[in-house]
Design a protein around this motif. Structure first.
Motif, PDB file in Angstrom:
ATOM      1  N   LEU A 286       0.847  -1.182   0.000  1.00  0.00           N
ATOM      2  CA  LEU A 286       0.000   0.000   0.000  1.00  0.00           C
ATOM      3  C   LEU A 286       0.888   1.240   0.000  1.00  0.00           C
ATOM      4  O   LEU A 286       1.806   1.356   0.817  1.00  0.00           O
ATOM      5  N   LYS A 287       0.588   2.144  -0.914  1.00  0.00           N
ATOM      6  CA  LYS A 287       1.370   3.376  -1.009  1.00  0.00           C
ATOM      7  C   LYS A 287       0.722   4.462  -0.154  1.00  0.00           C
ATOM      8  O   LYS A 287      -0.474   4.716  -0.252  1.00  0.00           O
ATOM      9  N   LEU A 288       1.535   5.091   0.690  1.00  0.00           N
ATOM     10  CA  LEU A 288       1.099   6.249   1.461  1.00  0.00           C
ATOM     11  C   LEU A 288       1.751   7.471   0.836  1.00  0.00           C
ATOM     12  O   LEU A 288       2.963   7.671   0.944  1.00  0.00           O
ATOM     13  N   SER A 289       0.946   8.259   0.153  1.00  0.00           N
ATOM     14  CA  SER A 289       1.494   9.375  -0.616  1.00  0.00           C
ATOM     15  C   SER A 289       1.934  10.508   0.301  1.00  0.00           C
ATOM     16  O   SER A 289       1.650  10.523   1.500  1.00  0.00           O
ATOM     17  N   ALA A 290       2.600  11.485  -0.293  1.00  0.00           N
ATOM     18  CA  ALA A 290       3.107  12.647   0.450  1.00  0.00           C
ATOM     19  C   ALA A 290       2.131  13.812   0.374  1.00  0.00           C
ATOM     20  O   ALA A 290       2.503  14.960   0.610  1.00  0.00           O
ATOM     21  N   GLU A 291       0.862  13.517   0.097  1.00  0.00           N
ATOM     22  CA  GLU A 291      -0.143  14.559  -0.088  1.00  0.00           C
ATOM     23  C   GLU A 291      -0.311  15.444   1.140  1.00  0.00           C
ATOM     24  O   GLU A 291      -0.495  16.661   1.028  1.00  0.00           O
ATOM     25  N   TYR A 292      -0.258  14.830   2.324  1.00  0.00           N
ATOM     26  CA  TYR A 292      -0.419  15.579   3.572  1.00  0.00           C
ATOM     27  C   TYR A 292       0.927  15.716   4.269  1.00  0.00           C
ATOM     28  O   TYR A 292       1.760  14.810   4.225  1.00  0.00           O
ATOM     29  N   GLU A 293       1.124  16.845   4.953  1.00  0.00           N
ATOM     30  CA  GLU A 293       2.417  17.092   5.593  1.00  0.00           C
ATOM     31  C   GLU A 293       2.651  16.174   6.786  1.00  0.00           C
ATOM     32  O   GLU A 293       3.770  15.689   6.991  1.00  0.00           O
ATOM     33  N   GLU A 294       1.619  15.925   7.575  1.00  0.00           N
ATOM     34  CA  GLU A 294       1.771  15.094   8.770  1.00  0.00           C
ATOM     35  C   GLU A 294       0.976  13.808   8.582  1.00  0.00           C
ATOM     36  O   GLU A 294      -0.229  13.838   8.282  1.00  0.00           O
TER      37      GLU A 294
END
Length: 311
Positions: free
Chosen positions: A200-208
């Motif tokens: 599962l990819k956790l994107s960098a969309e959110y800063e925290e």
């Protein structure tokens, strides 16, 4: 103890900012919680200021959960269950059973009181209770909104399925799914189930961004993690999660808060003076009555409120 010591010899992944391993607390009658937030290592992740794993607890017939009426200000609460049922009652007159997979989003704003109990029929039968309770701090411009309660059944939430992943978007927007829950800040909150060997990819969309592992074993950049661990990631990098076994986790985070928050008991505010007013309101009975309830939890000893800073 540094967070690296809690890795117990494991190599810290480059993307990991900190690791929180909450200790188990017994609240009585065999009901255990693990409090991941707030922690001395990390007080908030995005707007999430409180994260408790409840159970799993097995209640004998005739026994159950009894959280007497208590107040909140300055936050939204969400109780998300994997197993069991909790009956919510509040000072708005709302009565709602909380069941697995549904979202019950209570915005305290300027003030609300509620109770959380096992309903009589469920208590008579006994059974297991297992879930996560989270608090989401409100932005300054929404801290004093009118209190509200909304219920979203499990079948109204977006689900992303495929390649061994079953992801339910509880709040906010993630992996192309957008929850119907109205949140006051830019956040994401999801229940992700992974089959062994899936990624599962956790994107960098959110800063925290954070990940609380509920069940199973997970690998992040070659390092293995176990249930009951909260991983908080550095901003800016895409992260690949690999399930070594069947796994379940809560994904959470968002944009940083608009300043520090003070936390006292069940009250959250950007102002210490507002906390003092809330304490006086609870003592004087100004939060409103929870229908059918005659008990309440008294205000605890008056310790100075500690600032909950970000990150």
């Amino acid at each position: 103890m540094s967070w690296e010591e809690d890795l117990q010899g494991r190599e810290p992944p480059p993307s990991l900012e900190t690791l929180i391993v909450p200790r188990v607390r017994d609240l009585g009658d065999g009901f255990h919680v693990r409090r991941a937030l707030p922690s001395a290592r990390r007080r908030m992740v995005g707007p999430f200021i409180f994260l408790d794993q409840m159970g799993p607890a097995d209640f004998d017939p005739g026994r159950g959960l009894d959280v007497r009426p208590h107040p909140h200000i300055g936050l939204s609460t969400v109780t998300y269950l994997f197993q069991g049922e909790i009956l919510h009652r509040d000072s708005l007159g709302m009565v709602q059973p909380i069941r697995p997979g549904a979202v019950n989003w209570m915005t305290a704003g300027q003030g609300i009181a509620h109770s959380e109990r096992t309903a009589p029929d469920t208590r008579a039968a006994g059974g297991r209770l297992f879930g996560i309770q989270a608090w989401v701090a409100l932005p300054k411009k929404h801290e004093e909104v009118a209190p509200a309660f909304v219920h979203h059944p499990a079948d109204t939430l977006p689900v992303i399925d495929g390649e061994g992943i079953h992801l339910t978007v509880i709040a906010g927007q993630v992996h192309g799914g957008k929850s119907p829950v109205r949140a006051h800040s830019d956040l994401f909150y999801a229940d992700a189930k992974m089959e062994a060997g899936s990624r599962l990819k956790l994107s960098a969309e959110y800063e925290e961004r954070g990940l609380y592992l509920v069940e199973g074993t997970l690998e992040v950049e070659g390092t293995r993690f176990q249930p009951g661990e909260l991983l908080v990631f550095k901003p800016g990098s895409e992260i690949i999660l690999k399930a070594e076994s069947s796994a379940r986790m809560m994904l959470l985070g968002g944009e940083p808060m608009d300043g520090p928050r003070y936390l006292f008991w069940n009250f959250v505010s950007s102002s210490k003076e507002r906390l003092e007013a809330a304490k006086a309101d609870w003592k004087e009975g100004r939060f409103g009555q929870v229908p059918t309830e005659t008990e309440f939890i008294p205000l605890p000893p008056d310790d100075p409120p500690a600032p909950v800073r970000y990150p």
